[in-house]
Structure formats: structure tokens, C-alpha cells
Scaffold this motif. Structure first.
Motif, PDB file in Angstrom:
ATOM      1  N   LYS A  46       0.793  -0.895  -0.115  1.00 41.96           N
ATOM      2  CA  LYS A  46      -0.017  -0.152   0.038  1.00 41.96           C
ATOM      3  C   LYS A  46       0.767   1.260   0.049  1.00 41.96           C
ATOM      4  CE  LYS A  46      -3.608   2.247   2.643  1.00 41.96           C
ATOM      5  NZ  LYS A  46      -4.422   2.422   4.213  1.00 41.96           N
ATOM      6  N   GLN A  48       0.610   5.675  -0.333  1.00 44.74           N
ATOM      7  CA  GLN A  48      -0.451   6.754  -0.273  1.00 44.74           C
ATOM      8  C   GLN A  48       0.320   7.980  -1.000  1.00 44.74           C
ATOM      9  OE1 GLN A  48      -2.610   7.686   3.225  1.00 44.74           O
ATOM     10  NE2 GLN A  48      -3.720   9.194   2.134  1.00 44.74           N
ATOM     11  N   HIS A 115      -8.787   6.117  -4.505  1.00 47.30           N
ATOM     12  CA  HIS A 115      -8.351   4.684  -4.076  1.00 47.30           C
ATOM     13  C   HIS A 115      -8.310   4.108  -5.463  1.00 47.30           C
ATOM     14  CE1 HIS A 115      -8.714   1.453  -1.255  1.00 47.30           C
ATOM     15  NE2 HIS A 115      -9.048   0.803  -2.317  1.00 47.30           N
ATOM     16  N   GLN A 117      -7.378  -0.245  -6.150  1.00 47.16           N
ATOM     17  CA  GLN A 117      -7.021  -1.599  -5.601  1.00 47.16           C
ATOM     18  C   GLN A 117      -6.900  -2.657  -6.575  1.00 47.16           C
ATOM     19  OE1 GLN A 117      -8.712  -2.644  -1.884  1.00 47.16           O
ATOM     20  NE2 GLN A 117      -7.518  -4.278  -1.779  1.00 47.16           N
TER      21      GLN A 117
END
Length: 123
Positions: A46, A48, A115, A117
């Protein structure tokens, strides 16, 4: 832009191979990107922020020797979310030739992707 417009634009840019333009144009500065746990060569699961997302993309591109083909499916939109199927057939420096298919899921807020994913088989 609404979610459908963001989804359509992302698909169009990805089909042209313009991933950096897509990130610059469509992503929020604080966007989050999540890879599958245990994915070879995926780096951190992950990240950011756009600097981290761009760096992740740069490292991935550097790991590729040759792209043999790919595909980008049509988006499926539900509220502030959309998904699409993507595929790539590539030869990687450390894994050899490896075709891969994935489902990509995105969340849109205020006309920007906040976001992303990715879901795919690992190993």
C-alpha cells in the motif's frame, strides 16, 4: 467529472498506454494504491500520495523487458466506485514472461480517483 466520466477517461487513456497522463489528470494528490499481498515485484502493498504512486509505477516499468500485449475492459460503475478488467503479457527481468489478468477497483471523490486496488492471482 462524475464517476462514469472518470471511468471512461481512465479506460481510454489506459488503452492508449498513457498511464502517467491518467494519474496526472484523474488522481487526487492523496490517492491510495493497494497491491495484492505477497505479489512478486509489487513492492510495498500500500502506498499513499501521488509521489509514491508514481514511484511504484516507475519501478514496475523498469522491471519490464518487453510487453507482448495487453487488454483493458469496459468499466462497471456503481455509485462512487468502478471496476475494470486489465491484462498484460510481459517479460520481466526477474520473472521471465508472465501473462497476468486482474480486476482493478477505483473510488472517485469530487471528480478524482482517491483509491485504487488490484486483485489478481499471486504465485
Amino acid at each position: 467529472m462524475n464517476t462514469q466520466q472518470v471511468a471512461d477517461r481512465l479506460v481510454a487513456l489506459c488503452r492508449e498506454g498513457k498511464y502517467e497522463q491518467a494519474q496526472q489528470e484523474l488522481y487526487a494528490d492523496d490517492a491510495v494504491s493497494i497491491e495484492m499481498e505477497g505479489a512478486p515485484g509489487a513492492g510495498p502493498g500500500k502506498v499513499q500520495g501521488m509521489d509514491a504512486i508514481r514511484e511504484k509505477g516507475r519501478r514496475w516499468m523498469e522491471s519490464i523487458v518487453e510487453i507482448h500485449g495487453g487488454s483493458v475492459g469496459d468499466p462497471v460503475v456503481a455509485g462512487n466506485w468502478f471496476s475494470m478488467a486489465m491484462g498484460i503479457d510481459a517479460t520481466y527481468k526477474d520473472m521471465g514472461r508472465m501473462p497476468m489478468e486482474e480486476i482493478c477497483v477505483y473510488r472517485v471523490r469530487d471528480g478524482k480517483i482517491v483509491h485504487e486496488q488490484f486483485f489478481y492471482d499471486v504465485g
